[in-house]
Motif scaffolding. Structure first.
Motif, PDB file in Angstrom:
ATOM      1  N   GLY A 364      -3.482  38.458  10.961  1.00 12.57           N
ATOM      2  CA  GLY A 364      -3.948  37.443  11.898  1.00 12.57           C
ATOM      3  C   GLY A 364      -4.525  36.224  11.216  1.00 12.57           C
ATOM      4  O   GLY A 364      -5.249  35.443  11.848  1.00 12.57           O
ATOM      5  N   ASN A 365      -4.223  36.055   9.924  1.00 14.60           N
ATOM      6  CA  ASN A 365      -4.665  34.900   9.123  1.00 14.60           C
ATOM      7  C   ASN A 365      -6.178  34.819   8.974  1.00 14.60           C
ATOM      8  O   ASN A 365      -6.710  33.752   8.649  1.00 14.60           O
ATOM      9  CB  ASN A 365      -4.127  33.582   9.703  1.00 14.60           C
ATOM     10  CG  ASN A 365      -2.632  33.450   9.531  1.00 14.60           C
ATOM     11  OD1 ASN A 365      -2.073  33.892   8.531  1.00 14.60           O
ATOM     12  ND2 ASN A 365      -1.975  32.850  10.505  1.00 14.60           N
ATOM     13  N   GLN A 366      -6.869  35.927   9.196  1.00 20.77           N
ATOM     14  CA  GLN A 366      -8.307  35.933   8.957  1.00 20.77           C
ATOM     15  C   GLN A 366      -8.562  36.112   7.466  1.00 20.77           C
ATOM     16  O   GLN A 366      -7.814  36.776   6.758  1.00 20.77           O
ATOM     17  CB  GLN A 366      -8.965  37.044   9.766  1.00 20.77           C
ATOM     18  CG  GLN A 366      -8.800  36.852  11.267  1.00 20.77           C
ATOM     19  CD  GLN A 366      -9.577  37.849  12.086  1.00 20.77           C
ATOM     20  OE1 GLN A 366     -10.663  38.281  11.707  1.00 20.77           O
ATOM     21  NE2 GLN A 366      -9.033  38.213  13.239  1.00 20.77           N
ATOM     22  N   ILE A 367      -9.649  35.515   7.011  1.00 19.09           N
ATOM     23  CA  ILE A 367      -9.928  35.546   5.582  1.00 19.09           C
ATOM     24  C   ILE A 367     -11.283  36.150   5.261  1.00 19.09           C
ATOM     25  O   ILE A 367     -11.585  36.433   4.102  1.00 19.09           O
ATOM     26  CB  ILE A 367      -9.823  34.115   5.003  1.00 19.09           C
ATOM     27  CG1 ILE A 367      -9.577  34.143   3.509  1.00 19.09           C
ATOM     28  CG2 ILE A 367     -11.049  33.291   5.351  1.00 19.09           C
ATOM     29  CD1 ILE A 367      -9.195  32.800   2.947  1.00 19.09           C
ATOM     30  N   MET A 368     -12.111  36.386   6.296  1.00 14.30           N
ATOM     31  CA  MET A 368     -13.427  36.992   6.074  1.00 14.30           C
ATOM     32  C   MET A 368     -13.742  37.984   7.186  1.00 14.30           C
ATOM     33  O   MET A 368     -13.394  37.764   8.353  1.00 14.30           O
ATOM     34  CB  MET A 368     -14.529  35.936   6.002  1.00 14.30           C
ATOM     35  CG  MET A 368     -15.942  36.530   5.865  1.00 14.30           C
ATOM     36  SD  MET A 368     -17.257  35.298   5.650  1.00 14.30           S
ATOM     37  CE  MET A 368     -17.202  35.070   3.872  1.00 14.30           C
ATOM     38  N   VAL A 369     -14.401  39.079   6.810  1.00 14.62           N
ATOM     39  CA  VAL A 369     -14.920  40.059   7.754  1.00 14.62           C
ATOM     40  C   VAL A 369     -16.409  40.221   7.461  1.00 14.62           C
ATOM     41  O   VAL A 369     -16.803  40.451   6.317  1.00 14.62           O
ATOM     42  CB  VAL A 369     -14.207  41.413   7.604  1.00 14.62           C
ATOM     43  CG1 VAL A 369     -14.816  42.436   8.553  1.00 14.62           C
ATOM     44  CG2 VAL A 369     -12.716  41.267   7.877  1.00 14.62           C
ATOM     45  N   ARG A 370     -17.206  40.075   8.503  1.00 12.02           N
ATOM     46  CA  ARG A 370     -18.654  40.266   8.352  1.00 12.02           C
ATOM     47  C   ARG A 370     -19.045  41.635   8.887  1.00 12.02           C
ATOM     48  O   ARG A 370     -18.857  41.925  10.072  1.00 12.02           O
ATOM     49  CB  ARG A 370     -19.426  39.176   9.108  1.00 12.02           C
ATOM     50  CG  ARG A 370     -20.929  39.446   9.143  1.00 12.02           C
ATOM     51  CD  ARG A 370     -21.706  38.377   9.894  1.00 12.02           C
ATOM     52  NE  ARG A 370     -23.065  38.842  10.145  1.00 12.02           N
ATOM     53  CZ  ARG A 370     -23.615  39.013  11.346  1.00 12.02           C
ATOM     54  NH1 ARG A 370     -22.915  38.734  12.436  1.00 12.02           N
ATOM     55  NH2 ARG A 370     -24.842  39.453  11.473  1.00 12.02           N
ATOM     56  N   ILE A 371     -19.586  42.493   8.010  1.00  8.95           N
ATOM     57  CA  ILE A 371     -20.041  43.816   8.418  1.00  8.95           C
ATOM     58  C   ILE A 371     -21.456  43.676   8.959  1.00  8.95           C
ATOM     59  O   ILE A 371     -22.405  43.412   8.226  1.00  8.95           O
ATOM     60  CB  ILE A 371     -19.973  44.804   7.246  1.00  8.95           C
ATOM     61  CG1 ILE A 371     -18.522  44.931   6.777  1.00  8.95           C
ATOM     62  CG2 ILE A 371     -20.527  46.164   7.658  1.00  8.95           C
ATOM     63  CD1 ILE A 371     -18.338  45.839   5.600  1.00  8.95           C
ATOM     64  N   TRP A 372     -21.560  43.871  10.257  1.00 17.59           N
ATOM     65  CA  TRP A 372     -22.777  43.596  11.020  1.00 17.59           C
ATOM     66  C   TRP A 372     -23.864  44.631  10.723  1.00 17.59           C
ATOM     67  O   TRP A 372     -23.604  45.816  10.525  1.00 17.59           O
ATOM     68  CB  TRP A 372     -22.398  43.603  12.497  1.00 17.59           C
ATOM     69  CG  TRP A 372     -23.521  43.613  13.470  1.00 17.59           C
ATOM     70  CD1 TRP A 372     -24.366  42.585  13.767  1.00 17.59           C
ATOM     71  CD2 TRP A 372     -23.901  44.706  14.309  1.00 17.59           C
ATOM     72  NE1 TRP A 372     -25.257  42.984  14.749  1.00 17.59           N
ATOM     73  CE2 TRP A 372     -24.989  44.276  15.094  1.00 17.59           C
ATOM     74  CE3 TRP A 372     -23.431  46.009  14.476  1.00 17.59           C
ATOM     75  CZ2 TRP A 372     -25.607  45.092  16.032  1.00 17.59           C
ATOM     76  CZ3 TRP A 372     -24.045  46.827  15.414  1.00 17.59           C
ATOM     77  CH2 TRP A 372     -25.122  46.368  16.173  1.00 17.59           C
ATOM     78  N   GLY A 373     -25.129  44.166  10.713  1.00 16.52           N
ATOM     79  CA  GLY A 373     -26.242  44.977  10.269  1.00 16.52           C
ATOM     80  C   GLY A 373     -26.712  46.068  11.209  1.00 16.52           C
ATOM     81  O   GLY A 373     -27.635  46.795  10.866  1.00 16.52           O
TER      82      GLY A 373
END
Length: 877
Positions: A364-373
């Motif tokens: 999906g052309n995403q380049i970052m994933v933020r792992i939520w706290g």
């Protein structure tokens, strides 16, 4: 005696469980293989209904009030009992308040779900392999223990949002108390693997610290290994992943003054690891061999490593202070999404599903994933997949939406938790930032907790305030990151304004922001998002229903399958969700309230919201030295159960149209068009009466049209191309005036403005003798395309908002599946808004949720499933 090889014996089988503690009377029931959790085991035995269906979540809440005991039996491992041989029992994770007993002896007391434990059980195991060892683990109620800790520590002001106060002092995945997108399912059990390790000596850990030289072609640094047991000789080697050649071998480690640590210096030519779209994801393995005096290799341990540089660029500029990432000396616009745990029952997430999720994000052309706290430090397989697909990882520590305590036992547990997980993850090139928490500073701001950023720089004094968690986020956690990892930045919180402001209020000129004045807060029109950005938007979003199959699978009664039913409302945990959802749909679209139609409208509305944000905030990426916005992360990529939420992909990995909108907005080269938004619903109120009026000519949205066109590029070289702009009547499908064409040179890694504030001069539709009230405007779509070397590479469309004022008769839509079933071609004779195939599990499309323009056709690749199997909808159908 010669040392033995380090060996591992899994304790995954033979588990059983019962309600209560060791001496309770209920009989043991068969459990799943470990890892497992109590709800899964009760389901296995038919003791509860599926909490993911209907209102069944309510019927299982009693489980969190009870203690539960798990039991397994196993033979002593081979080699146990021999001289100098040690056997350790390893728990990678126990959820959460656990007391462990081996053959009747207490061996463990744990109160932190995020900790691994190793216990020397050499003297407790039976000597002969015929006798069965008995391992028992008692899990107390996390909710009850949490309430006890709150009472035991009145010196702390426990403030938590989303849930009850008991989660505040408990080191457990916070979302299990329920969130505004998830159920209350407080699990317990051996949620990670349990095994025995038998050894004379073993390698505890291997890690690499390095620097790249100026041209980024050579890495110099140290390889380290920590050894347990009698010391032997340690040799290291580097090998490139997927290749047969060994880059370095026979590199002998030297014993240091630190207990059991061996180090070797190295210098080696390397190929860089790049974020996806910027280069290859070159990976290496670093291995350590532990060699005994007789030359035998008694243990070998390998870890993946990738070579890259990372910098969080925070520099003063015309907008305040920048916030973006520079990887391998290249500025990276970090478009992507926030990640929550993929299931409420973590033990059933497989390595394959982690890889599939990350592959879906990358495709999906995403380049970052933020792992939520509020979730977990994810499984190793998650980060391996991010390394493989070039996804950058923003890693929160596990604190979310609360004011956390700092009494000594809690601090000790948190420090061990942080060190263990930072060490476990430190070799992954994908992890480019650690952040202290999620929204805890906003709790401090909301409740007026003491925070004197400039005046008070003494960490010990922070412990004495009513916001003692500042000690965690600005002293303890950054200290651990600095000591355990080299070259990875730390950020106190998400969001956080980098300490420039003397107040905690989110500041769009500095740091990262969570933009929730669309949906939450002021509920502003989503068309205003382009003006609501910041230096890095790490949360924003819009709710939508999942596809119909997901709804029908979780709501089993046909009579409950309508918008606003009790079963539907129960699944959506966001306060005021129905009012907000209906308001946004009604503001923008003609309401249809049957389930298929309303589902489609919510999805289109979510997709429009997400697309407005991504394409316009990516436009603000600008050019070097002028990076107004450094990244955009939608809340959220995924769900933890089947529900209606902000997720752009549902629990079953079925994408919503918003997923494809992100994919289009984040193409390496994308063109954007946006017209000025006429927003009479948010005009300033009269100072005296504090009310708005709408005594305006609403036809302005069709007649007073000014628009911008721009190109966003992630390419590192300039491109020459041509932009075409068409003005197409929605009513007739004809062009209302001559199209525009313009040659353009596309700036590398930045934004190229093609047109700013161009006013469309509409043809006259009336003469002076025609009464004004009979004049009819001809609303139109602005359709833009970019061609490079004669090939169309990007398109975009701008529709007059709100869509609900438009009529869509006779679109002339044709849908033609290919004879081989591998594609579908869609066309129309008039402009079509939001053509959506209804997706489901087991199928995969190359695109969905797109607009159609006359004279053009759209071919959608069907990667899984048959082309004849789809239903579809579009606006006005």
């Amino acid at each position: 005696m010669a040392p033995i090889m380090c060996s591992r014996q899994s304790l995954s089988a033979n588990w059983s469980f019962k309600q209560g503690s060791l001496d309770s009377t209920p009989a043991y029931l068969p459990a799943n293989n470990a890892p497992t959790e109590i709800h899964r085991d009760l389901l296995k035995n038919g003791k509860i209904s599926d909490p993911f269906q209907d209102l069944n979540e309510l019927s299982v809440r009693w489980i969190a009030e009870e203690s539960w005991t798990y039991r397994t039996t196993f033979s002593s491992p081979e080699g146990h009992g021999k001289p100098d041989v040690r056997t350790e029992l390893v728990f990678e994770g126990l959820d959460t308040f656990a007391s462990g007993y081996l053959n009747g002896q207490k061996i463990l007391e744990s109160d932190n779900m995020f900790l691994a434990h190793r216990i020397d059980v050499s003297s407790l195991l039976h000597k002969d392999s015929a006798s069965q060892n008995v391992l028992e683990i008692v899990f107390d109620s996390a909710r009850k223990r949490g309430l006890e800790l709150v009472e035991r520590h009145p010196e702390h002001q426990f403030i938590v949002h989303q849930t009850e106060v008991s989660r505040g002092p408990v080191r457990k995945a916070q979302y299990q108390w329920g969130w505004d997108w998830g159920p209350i399912l407080l699990t317990c059990g051996p949620w990670k693997p349990v095994y025995l390790e038998t050894y004379t000596s073993r390698i505890e850990d291997v890690w690499v610290e390095y620097q790249l030289n100026g041209d980024l072609k050579t890495a110099t640094g140290k390889i380290s290994a920590k050894i347990e047991g009698p010391k032997g000789r340690v040799e290291f080697e580097f090998k490139k992943a997927g290749a047969d050649d060994v880059v370095l071998s026979g590199l002998e480690g030297k014993r240091t003054n630190y207990q059991g640590v061996y180090v070797a210096d190295f210098e080696v030519d390397v190929d860089l690891w790049w974020p996806r779209g910027y280069g290859l994801q070159n990976l290496y393995s670093v291995s350590a061999n532990l060699i005994a005096e007789d030359g035998a290799v008694v243990h070998r341990s390998s870890k993946p490593v990738g070579f890259r540089t990372v910098k969080l660029v925070q520099e003063k500029d015309a907008f305040g202070q920048s916030f973006y990432f520079r990887v391998n000396n290249t500025d990276i616009f970090a478009g992507g999404s926030c990640w929550i745990p993929a299931d409420n029952f973590l033990s059933r997430i497989t390595p394959e599903s982690y890889r599939d999720w990350m592959k879906l994000a990358a495709e999906g052309n995403q380049i970052m994933v933020r792992i939520w706290g509020g979730g977990i430090y994810e499984s190793d397989e998650f980060y391996h997949a991010c390394d493989e697909f070039g996804l950058l990882v923003w890693q929160d520590f596990m604190f979310a939406c609360a004011s956390y305590p700092t009494y000594p036992a809690y601090l000790k547990s948190v420090e061990e938790e942080a060190r263990q997980n930072v060490r476990r993850l430190r070799n992954h090139p994908s992890i480019i930032i650690w952040a202290g928490n999620n929204e805890d500073y906003q709790i401090a701001e909301r409740y007026g907790l003491e925070y004197r950023f400039i005046e008070d720089k003494d960490p010990k004094s922070w412990l004495k305030t009513n916001f003692p968690a500042r000690y965690l986020y600005e002293y303890l956690l950054p200290k651990i990151v600095q000591e355990e990892i080299k070259g990875v930045p730390y950020h106190p919180s998400s969001p956080f304004g980098s300490g420039i402001s003397t107040v905690l209020k989110v500041d769009p000129t500095v740091g990262d922001i969570h933009q929730w004045n669309v949906w939450h807060g002021e509920m502003k029109p989503y068309q205003m998002l382009p003006q609501m950005g910041g230096r890095f938007v790490s949360e924003f979003g819009m709710e939508a229903y999942p596809h119909l199959e997901t709804i029908e699978g979780s709501i089993t009664e046909e009579e409950d399958r309508y918008p606003g039913s009790m079963a539907m409302d129960f699944r959506n945990k966001a306060i005021g969700h129905e009012r907000r959802l209906v308001s946004y749909v009604a503001e923008n679209f003609q309401i249809k309230y049957d389930l298929p139609s309303f589902t489609h409208l919510t999805q289109v509305m979510q997709a429009d919201t997400i697309y407005w944000a991504y394409k316009c905030w990516r436009r603000q990426w600008g050019t070097p030295g002028n990076r107004k916005c450094g990244g955009v992360l939608v809340w959220q990529l995924n769900d933890c159960w089947p529900t209606m939420s902000w997720a752009v992909v549902d629990y079953y990995s079925v994408p919503k149209p918003a997923y494809y909108m992100i994919k289009r907005a984040m193409e390496p080269v994308a063109i954007g068009v946006a017209r000025r938004f006429h927003n009479w619903t948010m005009r300033p109120a009269d100072d005296l009466w504090k009310r708005d009026t709408s005594h305006i000519d609403m036809r302005q949205v069709w007649e007073d049209v000014q628009f911008d066109v721009w190109i966003s590029s992630a390419r590192v070289d300039p491109l020459d191309g041509e932009v075409s702009i068409k003005f197409i009547s929605i009513r007739t499908g004809k062009e209302i005036q001559e199209s525009l064409k313009q040659a353009v040179t596309v700036e590398p890694n930045g934004t190229t403005d093609v047109i700013r504030d161009l006013k469309v001069e509409l043809p006259q539709t009336q003469d002076a003798n025609t009464p004004f009230e009979t004049a009819k405007a001809d609303p139109f779509v602005i359709h833009v395309s970019l061609s490079i070397d004669g090939r169309e590479v990007a398109t975009d469309s701008s529709w007059p908002d709100p869509i609900k004022y438009l009529k869509f008769p006779d679109r002339g839509v044709t849908v033609e599946p290919a004879t081989d079933g591998k594609s579908i071609t869609v066309s129309a004779t008039k402009p079509v808004k939001a053509f959506v195939f209804s997706e489901r599990q087991g199928v995969k499309l190359g695109d969905n949720g797109f607009d159609l323009m006359p004279g053009q056709s759209k071919t959608v690749v069907v990667e899984r499933g048959g082309a004849n199997e789809f239903k579809w909808r579009y606006i006005g159908m």
